[in-house]
Scaffold this motif. Structure first.
Motif, mmCIF file in Angstrom:
data_model
loop_
_atom_site.group_PDB
_atom_site.id
_atom_site.type_symbol
_atom_site.label_atom_id
_atom_site.label_comp_id
_atom_site.label_asym_id
_atom_site.label_seq_id
_atom_site.Cartn_x
_atom_site.Cartn_y
_atom_site.Cartn_z
ATOM 1 N N ALA A 197 0.840 -1.195 0.000
ATOM 2 C CA ALA A 197 0.000 0.000 0.000
ATOM 3 C C ALA A 197 0.878 1.249 0.000
ATOM 4 O O ALA A 197 1.842 1.338 0.774
ATOM 5 C CB ALA A 197 -0.915 0.003 1.218
ATOM 6 N N VAL A 198 0.548 2.200 -0.873
ATOM 7 C CA VAL A 198 1.326 3.426 -0.982
ATOM 8 C C VAL A 198 0.381 4.621 -1.061
ATOM 9 O O VAL A 198 -0.798 4.485 -1.387
ATOM 10 C CB VAL A 198 2.245 3.409 -2.221
ATOM 11 C CG1 VAL A 198 3.243 2.272 -2.138
ATOM 12 C CG2 VAL A 198 1.423 3.305 -3.505
ATOM 13 N N GLU A 199 0.918 5.799 -0.755
ATOM 14 C CA GLU A 199 0.137 7.015 -0.895
ATOM 15 C C GLU A 199 -0.015 7.357 -2.374
ATOM 16 O O GLU A 199 0.831 7.000 -3.202
ATOM 17 C CB GLU A 199 0.816 8.166 -0.157
ATOM 18 C CG GLU A 199 0.865 7.981 1.347
ATOM 19 C CD GLU A 199 1.446 9.183 2.067
ATOM 20 O OE1 GLU A 199 1.765 10.173 1.375
ATOM 21 O OE2 GLU A 199 1.568 9.136 3.301
ATOM 22 N N PRO A 200 -1.079 8.057 -2.743
ATOM 23 C CA PRO A 200 -1.268 8.439 -4.142
ATOM 24 C C PRO A 200 -0.080 9.240 -4.659
ATOM 25 O O PRO A 200 0.437 10.131 -3.982
ATOM 26 C CB PRO A 200 -2.539 9.297 -4.106
ATOM 27 C CG PRO A 200 -3.289 8.812 -2.900
ATOM 28 C CD PRO A 200 -2.224 8.463 -1.899
ATOM 29 N N GLY A 201 0.388 8.888 -5.847
ATOM 30 C CA GLY A 201 1.499 9.600 -6.459
ATOM 31 C C GLY A 201 2.865 9.119 -6.043
ATOM 32 O O GLY A 201 3.878 9.580 -6.598
ATOM 33 N N ALA A 202 2.944 8.187 -5.073
ATOM 34 C CA ALA A 202 4.248 7.721 -4.595
ATOM 35 C C ALA A 202 4.960 6.905 -5.675
ATOM 36 O O ALA A 202 4.330 6.174 -6.441
ATOM 37 C CB ALA A 202 4.070 6.878 -3.338
ATOM 38 N N ARG A 203 6.277 7.033 -5.700
ATOM 39 C CA ARG A 203 7.065 6.266 -6.659
ATOM 40 C C ARG A 203 7.085 4.794 -6.246
ATOM 41 O O ARG A 203 7.353 4.475 -5.083
ATOM 42 C CB ARG A 203 8.485 6.816 -6.741
ATOM 43 C CG ARG A 203 9.335 6.116 -7.787
ATOM 44 C CD ARG A 203 10.610 6.874 -8.060
ATOM 45 N NE ARG A 203 11.388 6.244 -9.099
ATOM 46 C CZ ARG A 203 12.428 6.805 -9.711
ATOM 47 N NH1 ARG A 203 12.804 8.037 -9.348
ATOM 48 N NH2 ARG A 203 13.085 6.173 -10.652
ATOM 49 N N PRO A 218 -7.219 12.686 -11.018
ATOM 50 C CA PRO A 218 -6.222 12.875 -9.958
ATOM 51 C C PRO A 218 -5.067 11.871 -9.994
ATOM 52 O O PRO A 218 -3.985 12.164 -9.474
ATOM 53 C CB PRO A 218 -7.046 12.709 -8.669
ATOM 54 C CG PRO A 218 -8.456 12.981 -9.066
ATOM 55 C CD PRO A 218 -8.572 12.452 -10.458
ATOM 56 N N THR A 219 -5.281 10.699 -10.565
ATOM 57 C CA THR A 219 -4.269 9.637 -10.508
ATOM 58 C C THR A 219 -3.701 9.260 -11.869
ATOM 59 O O THR A 219 -2.757 8.477 -11.937
ATOM 60 C CB THR A 219 -4.856 8.363 -9.873
ATOM 61 O OG1 THR A 219 -6.000 7.936 -10.634
ATOM 62 C CG2 THR A 219 -5.273 8.609 -8.433
#
Length: 316
Positions: A197-203, A218-219
């Motif tokens: 699980a990662v935050e939106p926009g994370a590499r 947004p994504t």
């Protein structure tokens, strides 16, 4: 019979257009049959119908609902495939509750060929969560995304019905799965399903072979940048906005495939049921309501504070 009915359209406060009460038993055209509904589940499609999207005034009142499992007149336990051939619709089909009465009623009429045997190991509640959101995710991964050709998947906006289904199914298929969510609690629950699980926009640690996209504007840039050469970006919705910017240079330089997707076939629903049994995967159910509390179930779905499916138990 008891039913949840769209009696009007209210774009701003859709729940005001919902009526829960008595409705006539369904008409049964030639080649159709009646299912006694034991369980159903809600979809955002139902909320959009209450807003008047895809359900014009001349089709009101309309019994809501696409998903159900129950018992046919011969006593067989079945799952309802909600897609009906429809020459009057430009798509060539419609979903139950668009032109034909839906599944949020004690009885629903459907074409006989739309019934699929319910496996003994899958409960009515679990089966009722599959025909729309889970089938959409399955179709996106397998048919459109060709996930068998890849090893990694990114699911944007995990928490909703389709995205959560895509996470669970991709994990069950043995793929490396990354999933984004703005909500830290939902990220924890996504991780418990076996995804990173990662935050939106994370590499991401790697570029992925398949992207499951239902958020939209947004994504979408993140989806493009996270895609490996030759990857498939499969889009089934745009809950965050439908006017996304596409970098055409990246599209052609990386040989990306941008694919639209909606629902799936009857055979795919049967295959999904088989996969659930073989891989011991079950739908993620956020909450279950008795039919008498269907208005509360709709309010909970509309709140957005949902992880997985909102289900209805007709026996309570």
């Amino acid at each position: 019979m008891r039913a949840a009915i769209a009696t009007a359209a209210d774009p701003d406060q859709p729940l005001r257009a919902l009526t829960v009460g008595e409705a006539p038993e369904p008409d049964v055209p030639a080649g159709w049959t009646v299912v006694e509904v034991r369980a159903a589940s809600l979809n955002h499609h139902d909320i959009w119908s209450l807003r008047g999207v895809g359900l014009p005034p001349d089709r009101l009142p309309m019994i809501l609902g696409c998903d159900a499992a129950g018992v046919d007149p011969d006593g067989n336990e079945v799952v309802v495939y909600p897609v009906v051939a429809d020459k009057g619709d430009p798509r060539g089909y419609s979903l139950l509750s668009e032109r034909f009465p839906g599944t949020l009623a004690e009885l629903v009429a459907v074409p006989r060929e739309n019934l699929i045997p319910k496996p003994a190991g899958v409960s009515f509640l679990e089966a009722a969560c599959l025909p729309t959101a889970w089938l959409t995710a399955f179709h996106m991964l397998t048919t459109r995304g060709r996930v068998a050709e890849g090893s990694s998947v990114l699911v944007q906006g995990a928490g909703g019905g389709v995205a959560t289904a895509a996470v669970a199914l991709a994990v069950a298929m043995g793929k490396r799965v990354y999933a984004t969510s703005r909500d830290s609690g939902k990220r924890e629950r996504v991780a418990a399903l076996g995804a990173t699980a990662v935050e939106p926009g994370a590499r991401l640690p790697e570029r992925v072979d398949v992207v499951i996209e239902s958020v939209g504007a947004p994504t979408f840039d993140h989806s493009m940048k996270s895609a490996a050469p030759g990857a498939r970006i499969v889009v089934c919705g745009a809950t965050g906005g439908h006017l996304a910017t596409v970098d055409l240079r990246r599209l052609f330089a990386m040989r990306l495939e941008l694919l639209g997707s909606t629902m799936g076939t009857r055979d795919e629903l049967a295959a999904l049921l088989e996969l659930c049994v073989e891989r011991d995967v079950r739908p993620v159910i956020d909450s279950t309501y008795g039919f008498s509390a269907v208005a509360d179930a709709f309010a909970h779905l509309e709140s957005g504070d949902v992880f997985g499916k909102v289900a209805l138990d007709f026996l309570h």
